[in-house]
Design a protein around this motif. Sequence first.
Motif, PDB file in Angstrom:
ATOM      1  N   ALA A  13       0.809  -1.203   0.000  1.00  0.00           N
ATOM      2  CA  ALA A  13       0.000   0.000   0.000  1.00  0.00           C
ATOM      3  C   ALA A  13       0.837   1.245   0.000  1.00  0.00           C
ATOM      4  CB  ALA A  13      -0.912   0.006   1.213  1.00  0.00           C
ATOM      5  N   LEU A  14       2.049   1.171   0.518  1.00  0.00           N
ATOM      6  CA  LEU A  14       2.906   2.342   0.561  1.00  0.00           C
ATOM      7  C   LEU A  14       3.300   2.792  -0.834  1.00  0.00           C
ATOM      8  CD1 LEU A  14       5.210   1.441   3.540  1.00  0.00           C
ATOM      9  CD2 LEU A  14       3.057   2.669   3.517  1.00  0.00           C
ATOM     10  N   SER A  15       3.155   1.918  -1.805  1.00  0.00           N
ATOM     11  CA  SER A  15       3.552   2.284  -3.154  1.00  0.00           C
ATOM     12  C   SER A  15       2.369   2.603  -4.046  1.00  0.00           C
ATOM     13  CB  SER A  15       4.341   1.131  -3.767  1.00  0.00           C
ATOM     14  OG  SER A  15       3.516   0.002  -3.877  1.00  0.00           O
ATOM     15  N   GLY A  16       1.162   2.660  -3.466  1.00  0.00           N
ATOM     16  CA  GLY A  16       0.049   3.048  -4.308  1.00  0.00           C
ATOM     17  C   GLY A  16      -1.257   2.415  -3.942  1.00  0.00           C
ATOM     18  N   GLY A  17      -1.240   1.288  -3.213  1.00  0.00           N
ATOM     19  CA  GLY A  17      -2.494   0.779  -2.682  1.00  0.00           C
ATOM     20  C   GLY A  17      -3.096  -0.360  -3.442  1.00  0.00           C
ATOM     21  N   PHE A  18      -3.171  -1.518  -2.804  1.00  0.00           N
ATOM     22  CA  PHE A  18      -3.918  -2.657  -3.310  1.00  0.00           C
ATOM     23  C   PHE A  18      -5.151  -2.823  -2.432  1.00  0.00           C
ATOM     24  CE2 PHE A  18      -0.231  -5.243  -5.357  1.00  0.00           C
ATOM     25  CZ  PHE A  18      -0.185  -4.328  -6.377  1.00  0.00           C
ATOM     26  N   PRO A 123       5.751  -2.278  -9.328  1.00  0.00           N
ATOM     27  CA  PRO A 123       7.157  -2.721  -9.299  1.00  0.00           C
ATOM     28  C   PRO A 123       7.581  -3.093  -7.882  1.00  0.00           C
ATOM     29  CG  PRO A 123       6.921  -0.706 -10.586  1.00  0.00           C
ATOM     30  CD  PRO A 123       5.606  -0.921  -9.885  1.00  0.00           C
ATOM     31  N   LEU A 124       8.260  -4.217  -7.737  1.00  0.00           N
ATOM     32  CA  LEU A 124       8.760  -4.602  -6.421  1.00  0.00           C
ATOM     33  C   LEU A 124       9.656  -3.518  -5.842  1.00  0.00           C
ATOM     34  CD1 LEU A 124       9.129  -6.741  -4.191  1.00  0.00           C
ATOM     35  CD2 LEU A 124      11.040  -7.657  -5.531  1.00  0.00           C
ATOM     36  N   SER A 125      10.427  -2.868  -6.692  1.00  0.00           N
ATOM     37  CA  SER A 125      11.348  -1.824  -6.232  1.00  0.00           C
ATOM     38  C   SER A 125      10.627  -0.627  -5.634  1.00  0.00           C
ATOM     39  CB  SER A 125      12.235  -1.361  -7.392  1.00  0.00           C
ATOM     40  OG  SER A 125      11.442  -0.825  -8.445  1.00  0.00           O
ATOM     41  N   ALA A 126       9.318  -0.519  -5.867  1.00  0.00           N
ATOM     42  CA  ALA A 126       8.540   0.598  -5.330  1.00  0.00           C
ATOM     43  C   ALA A 126       7.900   0.260  -3.999  1.00  0.00           C
ATOM     44  CB  ALA A 126       7.461   1.016  -6.333  1.00  0.00           C
ATOM     45  N   THR A 127       8.252  -0.891  -3.407  1.00  0.00           N
ATOM     46  CA  THR A 127       7.682  -1.296  -2.128  1.00  0.00           C
ATOM     47  C   THR A 127       8.794  -1.516  -1.108  1.00  0.00           C
ATOM     48  OG1 THR A 127       7.777  -3.711  -2.339  1.00  0.00           O
ATOM     49  CG2 THR A 127       5.989  -2.571  -3.497  1.00  0.00           C
ATOM     50  N   PRO A 128       8.488  -1.332   0.181  1.00  0.00           N
ATOM     51  CA  PRO A 128       9.493  -1.584   1.222  1.00  0.00           C
ATOM     52  C   PRO A 128       9.956  -3.036   1.276  1.00  0.00           C
ATOM     53  CG  PRO A 128       7.716  -0.229   2.083  1.00  0.00           C
ATOM     54  CD  PRO A 128       7.278  -0.706   0.730  1.00  0.00           C
ATOM     55  N   ASP A 161      12.332   4.697   3.311  1.00  0.00           N
ATOM     56  CA  ASP A 161      12.999   5.011   2.055  1.00  0.00           C
ATOM     57  C   ASP A 161      13.768   6.313   2.185  1.00  0.00           C
ATOM     58  OD1 ASP A 161      13.758   5.196  -0.589  1.00  0.00           O
ATOM     59  OD2 ASP A 161      11.843   6.029  -1.231  1.00  0.00           O
ATOM     60  N   GLY A 162      15.076   6.239   2.050  1.00  0.00           N
ATOM     61  CA  GLY A 162      15.893   7.429   2.201  1.00  0.00           C
ATOM     62  C   GLY A 162      15.700   8.457   1.112  1.00  0.00           C
ATOM     63  N   MET A 166       8.863   7.006  -1.132  1.00  0.00           N
ATOM     64  CA  MET A 166       7.820   6.182  -0.525  1.00  0.00           C
ATOM     65  C   MET A 166       7.506   6.701   0.861  1.00  0.00           C
ATOM     66  SD  MET A 166       8.660   2.200  -1.447  1.00  0.00           S
ATOM     67  CE  MET A 166      10.426   2.288  -1.176  1.00  0.00           C
ATOM     68  N   ASP A 167       6.207   6.850   1.163  1.00  0.00           N
ATOM     69  CA  ASP A 167       5.801   7.227   2.503  1.00  0.00           C
ATOM     70  C   ASP A 167       5.819   6.001   3.408  1.00  0.00           C
ATOM     71  OD1 ASP A 167       5.341   9.851   1.747  1.00  0.00           O
ATOM     72  OD2 ASP A 167       3.249   9.458   1.213  1.00  0.00           O
ATOM     73  N   GLY A 168       5.879   6.277   4.723  1.00  0.00           N
ATOM     74  CA  GLY A 168       5.718   5.198   5.679  1.00  0.00           C
ATOM     75  C   GLY A 168       7.026   4.553   6.092  1.00  0.00           C
ATOM     76  N   THR A 169       6.891   3.623   7.032  1.00  0.00           N
ATOM     77  CA  THR A 169       8.039   2.959   7.646  1.00  0.00           C
ATOM     78  C   THR A 169       7.767   1.464   7.740  1.00  0.00           C
ATOM     79  OG1 THR A 169       8.499   4.928   8.989  1.00  0.00           O
ATOM     80  CG2 THR A 169       9.495   2.875   9.713  1.00  0.00           C
ATOM     81  N   ILE A 170       8.798   0.658   7.567  1.00  0.00           N
ATOM     82  CA  ILE A 170       8.706  -0.764   7.830  1.00  0.00           C
ATOM     83  C   ILE A 170       9.553  -1.081   9.057  1.00  0.00           C
ATOM     84  CG2 ILE A 170      10.563  -1.284   6.179  1.00  0.00           C
ATOM     85  CD1 ILE A 170       9.180  -4.010   5.726  1.00  0.00           C
ATOM     86  N   THR A 171       8.964  -1.796  10.006  1.00  0.00           N
ATOM     87  CA  THR A 171       9.684  -2.238  11.200  1.00  0.00           C
ATOM     88  C   THR A 171       9.801  -3.752  11.142  1.00  0.00           C
ATOM     89  OG1 THR A 171       8.849  -0.390  12.523  1.00  0.00           O
ATOM     90  CG2 THR A 171       9.730  -2.289  13.712  1.00  0.00           C
TER      91      THR A 171
END
Length: 224
Positions: A13-18, A123-128, A161-162, A166-171
């Motif tokens: 969802a951080l890359s556009g939303g499913f 694209p996978l590269s557009a996701t955390p 994402d530095g 991409m918005d958001g954070t993955i922990t």
Amino acid sequence: MKKLFIICASALALSGGFAAAQVGGTAQPNMAQNNAPMAAFTNPQTVPNDLARVDAALNNTLSFQGRFAQYGADGSFAQGTIYLSRPGKLRFEYDSPSPLLIVSDGVTLTQQDRALETTDRVPLSATPLNFFLRENVNLAQDTEVVALQKTPTEWRVAARDGSGEMDGTITMIFDASTLALKEWVITDGFGGNTRLLLSDLVYNQRLNPRLFILRDDSRRDRRR
């Protein structure tokens, strides 16, 4: 269309939303360890070495398969079977009644909804998820690490994402003794958390390559 935050997927969802996997109204488990806030970095002086250990643990995980439980930011709950093969390959098979199937072939992350007969791609590269599915994981180089918290039972590494694209954070949450990945949490740009817990994992066995090939037999194909 509601957003799906997984692993994954999740991270999608951080890359556009499913679409969300809404299966009942099970509440998220309490993510707080205790009432006292923890410092973002438990041991600032050891962060480089700690991250190198995390990188090594991820890089030594060539594959795994097991179960997942997903607690959505909207109160939804879903579960199923997960398959991972690095670099880049991932498959989420959701249990019924969820109609979703999510597959990464190493380049594209694809979601099929059998009920709606739709296929969505990003694209996978557009996701955390890309951060820890790479052939050579280097969190310090590839992400902005914003927290590394250590307790006697777990390590929690929060990254974003530095580049700011991409918005958001993955922990990512690891077992403190083995540094095995046991869950991750996606925090979206609005502060909502989606949690994915892993269980019954079997590591580094050969997985059928066909698991990561998604046959597109849907009637509508939407690319993002």
